[in-house]
Design an enzyme around this catalytic site. Structure first.
Site, PDB file in Angstrom:
ATOM      1  N   HIS A 117      -7.260   0.010   6.213  1.00 47.53           N
ATOM      2  CA  HIS A 117      -6.884  -1.391   6.409  1.00 47.53           C
ATOM      3  C   HIS A 117      -6.957  -1.802   7.878  1.00 47.53           C
ATOM      4  O   HIS A 117      -7.417  -2.908   8.199  1.00 47.53           O
ATOM      5  CB  HIS A 117      -5.479  -1.637   5.863  1.00 47.53           C
ATOM      6  N   SER A 135       0.814  -1.215   0.000  1.00 47.78           N
ATOM      7  CA  SER A 135       0.000   0.000   0.000  1.00 47.78           C
ATOM      8  C   SER A 135       0.846   1.263   0.000  1.00 47.78           C
ATOM      9  O   SER A 135       1.910   1.316   0.633  1.00 47.78           O
ATOM     10  CB  SER A 135      -0.909   0.021   1.237  1.00 47.78           C
TER      11      SER A 135
END
Length: 505
Positions: A442, A346
Protein backbone atom coordinates in the site's frame (compact mmCIF):
# COMPACT_ATOMS: atom_id res chain seq x y z
CA UNK A 1 26.54 0.27 -45.46
CA UNK A 2 24.14 1.27 -48.25
CA UNK A 3 22.63 -2.21 -48.29
CA UNK A 4 22.12 -2.06 -44.50
CA UNK A 5 20.41 1.34 -44.83
CA UNK A 6 18.18 0.00 -47.59
CA UNK A 7 17.09 -2.90 -45.38
CA UNK A 8 16.40 -0.53 -42.50
CA UNK A 9 14.48 1.79 -44.81
CA UNK A 10 12.36 -1.05 -46.17
CA UNK A 11 11.62 -2.23 -42.62
CA UNK A 12 10.49 1.27 -41.58
CA UNK A 13 8.37 1.57 -44.73
CA UNK A 14 6.74 -1.79 -43.93
CA UNK A 15 5.92 -0.69 -40.37
CA UNK A 16 4.49 2.64 -41.57
CA UNK A 17 2.35 0.84 -44.15
CA UNK A 18 1.10 -1.63 -41.52
CA UNK A 19 0.21 1.18 -39.12
CA UNK A 20 -1.70 3.03 -41.86
CA UNK A 21 -3.75 -0.10 -42.46
CA UNK A 22 -4.41 -0.41 -38.74
CA UNK A 23 -5.92 3.09 -38.58
CA UNK A 24 -9.00 1.94 -40.45
CA UNK A 25 -9.91 -0.45 -37.65
CA UNK A 26 -11.80 0.43 -34.50
CA UNK A 27 -9.84 0.97 -31.29
CA UNK A 28 -10.48 -2.57 -30.08
CA UNK A 29 -9.35 -4.03 -33.41
CA UNK A 30 -6.29 -1.79 -33.41
CA UNK A 31 -5.18 -3.16 -30.06
CA UNK A 32 -5.48 -6.68 -31.44
CA UNK A 33 -3.51 -5.82 -34.59
CA UNK A 34 -0.61 -3.92 -33.03
CA UNK A 35 0.99 -6.90 -31.26
CA UNK A 36 0.98 -8.75 -34.58
CA UNK A 37 2.53 -5.77 -36.35
CA UNK A 38 5.47 -5.83 -33.97
CA UNK A 39 5.62 -9.58 -33.43
CA UNK A 40 8.72 -11.55 -34.24
CA UNK A 41 7.14 -13.39 -37.15
CA UNK A 42 5.80 -10.24 -38.82
CA UNK A 43 8.81 -8.01 -38.27
CA UNK A 44 11.33 -10.62 -39.36
CA UNK A 45 11.79 -12.15 -42.75
CA UNK A 46 10.71 -15.73 -43.33
CA UNK A 47 14.32 -16.83 -43.52
CA UNK A 48 15.08 -15.27 -40.13
CA UNK A 49 12.20 -17.11 -38.48
CA UNK A 50 13.30 -20.35 -40.14
CA UNK A 51 16.84 -19.83 -38.88
CA UNK A 52 15.58 -19.27 -35.35
CA UNK A 53 13.45 -22.42 -35.46
CA UNK A 54 16.39 -24.40 -36.77
CA UNK A 55 18.60 -23.04 -33.98
CA UNK A 56 15.96 -24.01 -31.42
CA UNK A 57 15.44 -27.50 -32.90
CA UNK A 58 19.18 -28.06 -33.11
CA UNK A 59 19.61 -27.29 -29.41
CA UNK A 60 16.27 -28.73 -28.29
CA UNK A 61 16.69 -31.80 -26.05
CA UNK A 62 15.75 -35.11 -27.64
CA UNK A 63 13.41 -35.93 -24.74
CA UNK A 64 10.95 -33.22 -25.78
CA UNK A 65 11.94 -32.76 -29.41
CA UNK A 66 9.05 -32.83 -31.93
CA UNK A 67 8.68 -36.32 -33.38
CA UNK A 68 8.16 -35.17 -36.97
CA UNK A 69 11.21 -34.31 -39.03
CA UNK A 70 11.85 -31.04 -40.79
CA UNK A 71 11.58 -32.81 -44.14
CA UNK A 72 8.05 -34.03 -43.41
CA UNK A 73 6.47 -30.92 -41.88
CA UNK A 74 7.66 -27.32 -42.20
CA UNK A 75 8.18 -26.25 -38.61
CA UNK A 76 6.56 -22.87 -38.17
CA UNK A 77 6.37 -21.13 -34.77
CA UNK A 78 2.79 -22.39 -34.49
CA UNK A 79 3.76 -26.04 -35.04
CA UNK A 80 6.62 -25.79 -32.57
CA UNK A 81 4.59 -24.06 -29.85
CA UNK A 82 1.70 -26.51 -30.32
CA UNK A 83 4.09 -29.36 -29.66
CA UNK A 84 5.60 -27.68 -26.59
CA UNK A 85 2.19 -26.86 -25.09
CA UNK A 86 0.94 -30.37 -25.81
CA UNK A 87 4.00 -31.90 -24.17
CA UNK A 88 3.73 -29.62 -21.14
CA UNK A 89 0.04 -30.46 -20.74
CA UNK A 90 0.93 -34.16 -20.71
CA UNK A 91 3.26 -33.67 -17.72
CA UNK A 92 1.11 -31.16 -15.80
CA UNK A 93 0.60 -33.62 -12.91
CA UNK A 94 4.22 -34.74 -12.68
CA UNK A 95 6.38 -32.25 -10.74
CA UNK A 96 9.61 -34.13 -11.42
CA UNK A 97 9.05 -34.00 -15.19
CA UNK A 98 8.17 -30.30 -15.03
CA UNK A 99 11.39 -29.65 -13.16
CA UNK A 100 13.25 -31.61 -15.85
CA UNK A 101 11.46 -29.59 -18.56
CA UNK A 102 12.68 -26.28 -17.14
CA UNK A 103 16.13 -27.74 -16.60
CA UNK A 104 16.17 -28.61 -20.32
CA UNK A 105 15.09 -25.08 -21.25
CA UNK A 106 17.84 -23.33 -19.31
CA UNK A 107 20.50 -25.86 -20.34
CA UNK A 108 19.76 -26.11 -24.05
CA UNK A 109 17.96 -22.84 -24.87
CA UNK A 110 19.67 -20.46 -22.48
CA UNK A 111 22.49 -18.10 -23.50
CA UNK A 112 25.53 -19.86 -24.94
CA UNK A 113 28.40 -18.69 -22.73
CA UNK A 114 30.97 -19.25 -25.47
CA UNK A 115 28.97 -17.10 -27.91
CA UNK A 116 28.53 -14.41 -25.25
CA UNK A 117 32.26 -14.36 -24.55
CA UNK A 118 33.09 -14.17 -28.26
CA UNK A 119 30.60 -11.35 -28.94
CA UNK A 120 31.72 -9.40 -25.87
CA UNK A 121 35.37 -9.78 -26.87
CA UNK A 122 34.61 -8.51 -30.38
CA UNK A 123 32.71 -5.51 -29.03
CA UNK A 124 35.31 -4.53 -26.43
CA UNK A 125 37.98 -4.88 -29.10
CA UNK A 126 36.19 -2.25 -31.18
CA UNK A 127 35.88 0.10 -28.21
CA UNK A 128 39.62 -0.12 -27.62
CA UNK A 129 40.39 1.18 -31.11
CA UNK A 130 40.92 4.89 -31.56
CA UNK A 131 38.90 4.89 -34.78
CA UNK A 132 36.13 2.45 -35.59
CA UNK A 133 33.33 1.97 -38.11
CA UNK A 134 30.06 3.01 -36.41
CA UNK A 135 28.00 0.58 -38.50
CA UNK A 136 30.25 -2.35 -37.51
CA UNK A 137 30.05 -1.24 -33.88
CA UNK A 138 26.25 -1.21 -34.07
CA UNK A 139 26.20 -4.71 -35.55
CA UNK A 140 28.55 -5.93 -32.81
CA UNK A 141 26.30 -4.44 -30.12
CA UNK A 142 23.23 -6.06 -31.68
CA UNK A 143 25.07 -9.38 -31.90
CA UNK A 144 25.96 -9.25 -28.20
CA UNK A 145 22.38 -8.41 -27.34
CA UNK A 146 21.14 -11.34 -29.45
CA UNK A 147 23.44 -13.93 -27.87
CA UNK A 148 22.54 -12.67 -24.39
CA UNK A 149 18.84 -13.18 -25.14
CA UNK A 150 17.88 -16.81 -24.40
CA UNK A 151 16.12 -18.75 -27.15
CA UNK A 152 13.32 -19.72 -24.75
CA UNK A 153 12.22 -16.06 -24.81
CA UNK A 154 11.33 -16.47 -28.48
CA UNK A 155 9.27 -19.55 -27.61
CA UNK A 156 7.37 -17.57 -24.95
CA UNK A 157 6.70 -14.80 -27.49
CA UNK A 158 5.31 -17.30 -29.95
CA UNK A 159 3.15 -18.97 -27.30
CA UNK A 160 1.56 -15.68 -26.21
CA UNK A 161 0.22 -15.14 -29.74
CA UNK A 162 -1.89 -18.29 -29.53
CA UNK A 163 -5.43 -18.44 -28.16
CA UNK A 164 -5.07 -19.25 -24.49
CA UNK A 165 -1.31 -18.78 -24.74
CA UNK A 166 -1.08 -16.01 -22.16
CA UNK A 167 -2.97 -18.04 -19.54
CA UNK A 168 -0.72 -21.02 -20.30
CA UNK A 169 2.38 -18.90 -19.66
CA UNK A 170 0.97 -17.57 -16.38
CA UNK A 171 0.36 -21.15 -15.22
CA UNK A 172 3.83 -22.20 -16.39
CA UNK A 173 5.46 -19.45 -14.34
CA UNK A 174 3.43 -20.55 -11.32
CA UNK A 175 4.95 -24.02 -11.71
CA UNK A 176 8.41 -22.52 -12.14
CA UNK A 177 8.10 -20.49 -8.91
CA UNK A 178 7.07 -23.63 -7.03
CA UNK A 179 10.08 -25.50 -8.40
CA UNK A 180 12.45 -22.71 -7.34
CA UNK A 181 10.83 -22.51 -3.89
CA UNK A 182 11.09 -26.27 -3.32
CA UNK A 183 14.70 -26.50 -4.51
CA UNK A 184 16.88 -27.18 -1.49
CA UNK A 185 20.25 -27.09 -3.20
CA UNK A 186 21.96 -23.88 -4.26
CA UNK A 187 23.71 -24.72 -7.50
CA UNK A 188 24.01 -23.72 -11.12
CA UNK A 189 20.57 -25.11 -11.98
CA UNK A 190 18.77 -23.04 -9.34
CA UNK A 191 20.68 -19.95 -10.46
CA UNK A 192 19.68 -20.60 -14.08
CA UNK A 193 16.04 -21.19 -13.08
CA UNK A 194 16.02 -17.86 -11.25
CA UNK A 195 17.48 -16.22 -14.36
CA UNK A 196 14.69 -17.85 -16.39
CA UNK A 197 12.15 -16.38 -13.97
CA UNK A 198 13.67 -12.91 -14.36
CA UNK A 199 13.06 -13.08 -18.12
CA UNK A 200 9.62 -14.61 -17.55
CA UNK A 201 8.60 -11.83 -15.16
CA UNK A 202 9.92 -9.14 -17.49
CA UNK A 203 7.82 -10.43 -20.38
CA UNK A 204 4.68 -10.79 -18.25
CA UNK A 205 5.17 -7.27 -16.86
CA UNK A 206 5.03 -5.95 -20.42
CA UNK A 207 2.02 -8.06 -21.37
CA UNK A 208 0.13 -7.06 -18.21
CA UNK A 209 0.78 -3.34 -18.46
CA UNK A 210 -2.00 -0.88 -17.71
CA UNK A 211 -3.18 -0.53 -21.32
CA UNK A 212 -4.10 -4.21 -21.64
CA UNK A 213 -6.14 -4.41 -18.41
CA UNK A 214 -9.83 -3.63 -18.01
CA UNK A 215 -11.73 -2.80 -14.82
CA UNK A 216 -14.98 -4.68 -14.30
CA UNK A 217 -17.50 -4.44 -11.47
CA UNK A 218 -18.96 -7.72 -10.22
CA UNK A 219 -22.65 -7.73 -9.31
CA UNK A 220 -25.21 -10.40 -8.50
CA UNK A 221 -26.13 -10.33 -12.21
CA UNK A 222 -22.57 -11.12 -13.35
CA UNK A 223 -21.94 -14.50 -15.04
CA UNK A 224 -21.90 -17.38 -12.55
CA UNK A 225 -18.47 -18.63 -13.63
CA UNK A 226 -16.88 -15.26 -12.86
CA UNK A 227 -18.64 -15.02 -9.47
CA UNK A 228 -17.38 -18.51 -8.62
CA UNK A 229 -13.83 -17.51 -9.51
CA UNK A 230 -14.10 -14.37 -7.36
CA UNK A 231 -15.14 -16.60 -4.44
CA UNK A 232 -12.38 -19.10 -5.15
CA UNK A 233 -9.63 -16.47 -5.39
CA UNK A 234 -10.58 -14.67 -2.14
CA UNK A 235 -7.46 -15.07 0.01
CA UNK A 236 -8.03 -12.60 2.88
CA UNK A 237 -11.52 -13.33 4.25
CA UNK A 238 -12.87 -16.62 2.94
CA UNK A 239 -16.28 -16.80 1.26
CA UNK A 240 -18.18 -19.82 2.58
CA UNK A 241 -21.52 -19.68 0.80
CA UNK A 242 -23.60 -17.99 -1.88
CA UNK A 243 -25.12 -15.85 0.88
CA UNK A 244 -21.65 -14.53 1.64
CA UNK A 245 -20.96 -13.58 -1.95
CA UNK A 246 -24.43 -12.02 -2.28
CA UNK A 247 -23.61 -9.86 0.74
CA UNK A 248 -20.24 -8.91 -0.81
CA UNK A 249 -21.97 -7.54 -3.92
CA UNK A 250 -24.91 -6.01 -2.02
CA UNK A 251 -26.21 -2.42 -2.31
CA UNK A 252 -23.49 -0.95 -0.07
CA UNK A 253 -20.67 -3.21 -1.19
CA UNK A 254 -18.60 -3.13 -4.37
CA UNK A 255 -16.41 -5.83 -5.90
CA UNK A 256 -14.05 -4.97 -8.75
CA UNK A 257 -11.74 -7.13 -10.83
CA UNK A 258 -9.06 -6.51 -13.42
CA UNK A 259 -9.16 -8.68 -16.52
CA UNK A 260 -6.78 -9.02 -19.45
CA UNK A 261 -8.05 -8.84 -23.01
CA UNK A 262 -6.30 -12.11 -23.87
CA UNK A 263 -7.69 -13.80 -20.72
CA UNK A 264 -11.43 -13.00 -20.88
CA UNK A 265 -13.67 -13.99 -17.96
CA UNK A 266 -10.57 -14.60 -15.85
CA UNK A 267 -10.02 -12.25 -12.85
CA UNK A 268 -6.42 -11.10 -12.49
CA UNK A 269 -6.81 -9.31 -9.16
CA UNK A 270 -9.92 -8.83 -7.01
CA UNK A 271 -10.82 -5.93 -4.69
CA UNK A 272 -13.68 -5.96 -2.15
CA UNK A 273 -14.91 -2.63 -0.77
CA UNK A 274 -17.58 -1.41 1.63
CA UNK A 275 -19.40 1.93 1.50
CA UNK A 276 -19.72 3.43 4.98
CA UNK A 277 -20.25 6.69 6.82
CA UNK A 278 -16.82 6.52 8.46
CA UNK A 279 -13.74 4.28 8.11
CA UNK A 280 -14.42 0.91 9.71
CA UNK A 281 -12.37 -0.42 12.61
CA UNK A 282 -13.71 -4.00 12.65
CA UNK A 283 -13.71 -6.46 9.78
CA UNK A 284 -16.26 -8.65 11.55
CA UNK A 285 -18.73 -5.77 11.32
CA UNK A 286 -18.13 -5.47 7.58
CA UNK A 287 -18.53 -9.20 7.00
CA UNK A 288 -21.61 -9.60 9.22
CA UNK A 289 -24.64 -10.00 6.96
CA UNK A 290 -26.97 -8.88 9.77
CA UNK A 291 -25.33 -5.47 10.25
CA UNK A 292 -26.69 -2.63 8.12
CA UNK A 293 -24.63 0.50 8.73
CA UNK A 294 -26.35 2.91 6.33
CA UNK A 295 -29.62 3.08 4.44
CA UNK A 296 -28.84 5.47 1.60
CA UNK A 297 -25.91 6.17 -0.71
CA UNK A 298 -26.38 9.86 0.15
CA UNK A 299 -24.92 9.08 3.58
CA UNK A 300 -21.80 7.42 2.21
CA UNK A 301 -18.59 9.26 3.05
CA UNK A 302 -15.97 6.50 3.08
CA UNK A 303 -14.97 3.61 0.86
CA UNK A 304 -13.19 0.86 2.78
CA UNK A 305 -11.05 -1.60 0.80
CA UNK A 306 -11.05 -4.63 3.07
CA UNK A 307 -9.71 -7.33 0.75
CA UNK A 308 -7.32 -7.33 -2.21
CA UNK A 309 -6.43 -10.75 -3.61
CA UNK A 310 -4.13 -11.67 -6.48
CA UNK A 311 -5.76 -14.46 -8.46
CA UNK A 312 -2.70 -16.06 -10.06
CA UNK A 313 0.54 -17.09 -8.42
CA UNK A 314 2.20 -16.86 -11.82
CA UNK A 315 1.83 -13.06 -11.67
CA UNK A 316 3.74 -12.70 -8.38
CA UNK A 317 6.05 -9.70 -8.36
CA UNK A 318 4.17 -7.91 -11.14
CA UNK A 319 2.69 -4.53 -10.21
CA UNK A 320 -1.08 -4.72 -10.62
CA UNK A 321 -2.54 -3.29 -7.40
CA UNK A 322 -1.75 0.34 -8.13
CA UNK A 323 -3.61 0.25 -11.43
CA UNK A 324 -6.59 -1.44 -9.78
CA UNK A 325 -6.85 0.96 -6.82
CA UNK A 326 -6.58 4.10 -8.95
CA UNK A 327 -9.28 2.89 -11.34
CA UNK A 328 -11.56 1.84 -8.47
CA UNK A 329 -11.18 5.23 -6.76
CA UNK A 330 -12.09 7.02 -9.99
CA UNK A 331 -15.07 4.71 -10.62
CA UNK A 332 -16.43 5.15 -7.08
CA UNK A 333 -16.01 8.93 -7.12
CA UNK A 334 -17.89 9.07 -10.39
CA UNK A 335 -20.73 6.92 -9.02
CA UNK A 336 -20.88 8.49 -5.52
CA UNK A 337 -19.76 12.14 -5.51
CA UNK A 338 -20.25 12.36 -1.72
CA UNK A 339 -17.25 10.06 -1.09
CA UNK A 340 -14.53 11.83 0.88
CA UNK A 341 -12.19 9.10 2.14
CA UNK A 342 -10.62 6.01 0.61
CA UNK A 343 -9.01 3.75 3.17
CA UNK A 344 -8.16 0.09 3.60
CA UNK A 345 -8.83 -2.24 6.50
CA UNK A 346 -5.76 -4.40 6.16
CA UNK A 347 -4.30 -7.34 8.07
CA UNK A 348 -0.84 -7.20 9.61
CA UNK A 349 0.57 -10.64 8.76
CA UNK A 350 3.83 -11.50 10.45
CA UNK A 351 3.50 -9.14 13.42
CA UNK A 352 2.92 -11.91 15.97
CA UNK A 353 5.79 -14.01 14.61
CA UNK A 354 8.10 -10.98 14.70
CA UNK A 355 7.11 -10.07 18.27
CA UNK A 356 7.44 -13.62 19.59
CA UNK A 357 10.95 -13.88 18.16
CA UNK A 358 11.99 -10.67 19.91
CA UNK A 359 10.31 -11.61 23.20
CA UNK A 360 12.17 -14.91 23.17
CA UNK A 361 15.43 -12.97 22.90
CA UNK A 362 14.36 -10.65 25.73
CA UNK A 363 13.87 -13.52 28.18
CA UNK A 364 17.64 -13.94 28.35
CA UNK A 365 18.70 -10.38 27.57
CA UNK A 366 16.23 -7.53 28.01
CA UNK A 367 18.55 -5.19 26.11
CA UNK A 368 17.81 -7.01 22.87
CA UNK A 369 14.27 -5.69 22.63
CA UNK A 370 13.21 -2.75 24.77
CA UNK A 371 9.59 -2.59 25.87
CA UNK A 372 8.62 0.36 28.02
CA UNK A 373 7.95 -1.19 31.43
CA UNK A 374 5.87 1.84 32.33
CA UNK A 375 3.35 0.74 29.69
CA UNK A 376 3.24 -2.69 31.28
CA UNK A 377 2.62 -1.55 34.84
CA UNK A 378 -1.04 -2.61 34.72
CA UNK A 379 0.02 -6.04 33.51
CA UNK A 380 2.73 -6.21 36.17
CA UNK A 381 0.18 -5.48 38.89
CA UNK A 382 -1.79 -8.50 37.66
CA UNK A 383 1.27 -10.72 38.07
CA UNK A 384 3.28 -9.48 41.10
CA UNK A 385 5.09 -12.81 41.43
CA UNK A 386 6.63 -12.60 37.97
CA UNK A 387 10.26 -11.52 37.98
CA UNK A 388 10.68 -11.48 34.19
CA UNK A 389 7.96 -9.36 32.62
CA UNK A 390 8.99 -10.38 29.08
CA UNK A 391 8.61 -14.07 29.90
CA UNK A 392 5.20 -13.47 31.42
CA UNK A 393 4.11 -11.35 28.47
CA UNK A 394 5.05 -14.14 26.09
CA UNK A 395 3.13 -16.64 28.24
CA UNK A 396 0.01 -14.44 28.22
CA UNK A 397 0.16 -13.91 24.47
CA UNK A 398 0.66 -17.60 23.72
CA UNK A 399 -2.97 -18.15 24.71
CA UNK A 400 -5.80 -16.15 23.17
CA UNK A 401 -8.08 -16.20 26.22
CA UNK A 402 -7.08 -12.59 26.98
CA UNK A 403 -9.04 -11.50 23.86
CA UNK A 404 -12.25 -13.36 24.69
CA UNK A 405 -13.71 -10.73 27.03
CA UNK A 406 -13.07 -7.15 28.09
CA UNK A 407 -10.71 -8.38 30.77
CA UNK A 408 -8.12 -6.45 32.71
CA UNK A 409 -5.39 -8.31 30.85
CA UNK A 410 -6.79 -7.23 27.49
CA UNK A 411 -6.89 -3.58 28.58
CA UNK A 412 -3.36 -3.85 29.93
CA UNK A 413 -2.06 -5.31 26.67
CA UNK A 414 -3.72 -2.84 24.29
CA UNK A 415 -1.30 0.08 24.54
CA UNK A 416 2.00 -1.84 24.41
CA UNK A 417 0.86 -4.10 21.56
CA UNK A 418 -0.47 -1.17 19.51
CA UNK A 419 2.80 0.70 20.04
CA UNK A 420 4.88 -2.32 19.08
CA UNK A 421 2.76 -2.90 15.97
CA UNK A 422 3.30 0.70 14.85
CA UNK A 423 7.06 0.28 15.27
CA UNK A 424 6.94 -3.00 13.36
CA UNK A 425 5.12 -1.41 10.40
CA UNK A 426 7.15 1.81 10.23
CA UNK A 427 10.63 0.97 11.49
CA UNK A 428 11.22 -2.64 10.49
CA UNK A 429 12.74 -2.62 7.00
CA UNK A 430 14.08 -5.10 4.49
CA UNK A 431 16.38 -3.70 1.82
CA UNK A 432 15.17 -0.23 2.70
CA UNK A 433 11.43 -0.98 2.43
CA UNK A 434 8.75 -2.06 4.88
CA UNK A 435 9.26 -5.60 6.14
CA UNK A 436 5.51 -6.21 6.28
CA UNK A 437 4.34 -7.18 2.76
CA UNK A 438 0.90 -5.55 3.06
CA UNK A 439 2.41 -2.29 4.31
CA UNK A 440 4.96 -2.36 1.50
CA UNK A 441 2.20 -2.92 -1.07
CA UNK A 442 0.00 0.00 0.00
CA UNK A 443 2.77 2.47 0.82
CA UNK A 444 4.49 1.74 -2.48
CA UNK A 445 1.17 2.56 -4.15
CA UNK A 446 1.15 6.00 -2.49
CA UNK A 447 -0.91 5.39 0.67
CA UNK A 448 -0.10 6.56 4.19
CA UNK A 449 -0.40 4.59 7.44
CA UNK A 450 -3.45 6.31 8.92
CA UNK A 451 -4.67 4.27 11.92
CA UNK A 452 -4.23 1.03 13.85
CA UNK A 453 -7.32 -0.77 15.16
CA UNK A 454 -7.37 -2.88 18.32
CA UNK A 455 -9.05 -6.31 18.02
CA UNK A 456 -10.29 -5.45 14.55
CA UNK A 457 -10.10 -9.10 13.45
CA UNK A 458 -10.99 -11.54 16.23
CA UNK A 459 -11.04 -14.57 13.96
CA UNK A 460 -8.52 -17.34 14.74
CA UNK A 461 -6.44 -16.26 11.74
CA UNK A 462 -6.51 -12.61 12.81
CA UNK A 463 -5.37 -13.43 16.35
CA UNK A 464 -2.72 -15.81 15.06
CA UNK A 465 -1.23 -13.28 12.63
CA UNK A 466 -1.37 -10.01 14.57
CA UNK A 467 -3.27 -10.42 17.88
CA UNK A 468 -6.31 -9.08 16.02
CA UNK A 469 -4.74 -5.72 15.13
CA UNK A 470 -5.54 -4.30 11.68
CA UNK A 471 -4.32 -1.18 9.88
CA UNK A 472 -6.05 1.56 7.91
CA UNK A 473 -3.98 2.82 4.96
CA UNK A 474 -5.34 6.03 3.49
CA UNK A 475 -5.32 6.88 -0.21
CA UNK A 476 -5.34 10.64 -0.77
CA UNK A 477 -5.29 11.35 -4.50
CA UNK A 478 -3.59 14.71 -3.97
CA UNK A 479 -0.63 13.11 -2.16
CA UNK A 480 -0.29 9.64 -3.67
CA UNK A 481 2.37 10.54 -6.21
CA UNK A 482 4.44 12.43 -3.63
CA UNK A 483 4.21 9.63 -1.04
CA UNK A 484 5.14 7.05 -3.65
CA UNK A 485 8.27 8.97 -4.64
CA UNK A 486 9.34 9.50 -1.02
CA UNK A 487 9.01 5.78 -0.36
CA UNK A 488 10.55 4.42 -3.55
CA UNK A 489 13.48 6.87 -3.61
CA UNK A 490 14.16 7.34 0.11
CA UNK A 491 12.27 4.58 1.94
CA UNK A 492 10.21 7.14 3.89
CA UNK A 493 6.81 6.03 5.19
CA UNK A 494 4.15 8.69 5.75
CA UNK A 495 1.93 8.20 8.78
CA UNK A 496 -0.72 10.13 10.70
CA UNK A 497 -0.30 11.95 14.02
CA UNK A 498 -2.14 9.13 15.81
CA UNK A 499 0.37 6.60 14.51
CA UNK A 500 3.16 9.00 15.45
CA UNK A 501 1.96 9.00 19.06
CA UNK A 502 2.08 5.21 19.13
CA UNK A 503 5.64 5.32 17.79
CA UNK A 504 6.70 7.65 20.61
CA UNK A 505 5.16 5.53 23.37
Amino acid sequence: MKMWNLKLGSRLFWLQHRLQLCRVYSQAQLIEQLPKAFSLESASTTSTVTQQIQRILKRFPSEIRPISKMDDIPFTPEVLTNHILSYYKSICNDDSKKRLFYAYLVKHLGPDRADVHKAAKTLTGMYSKEYYDSSKLLRAEIQLQNVLSPLYIEIFRWIVQKNGGLKALVDMRSDLLSIIRDSNEEGTLVHDLKELDVHFRSLLSQWFSHGFLDLQQITWQSPCDIIEKVSEYEAVHSIRSWKDIKHRVGPFRRVFILTHRNMPREPIIVLHSALTQSPSSSVQTLLNRQVHEIKSLDNVRSAVFYSISAAHKGLSGIELGNSLILQVVEALKKEIPSLQQFVTLSPVPGFRKWLEAHLHSCINDSRVFKISLEKLQELKILCPDQTNIHSFLQHVLDTNDWSATASARMNALKQPLMSLCAKYLVNEKRRGFALNPVANFHIRNGASLWRLNWLADTSPKGLKDSYGIMANYKYDLSCMSEYNQHYVLQGNIHFSDDVGKLLND
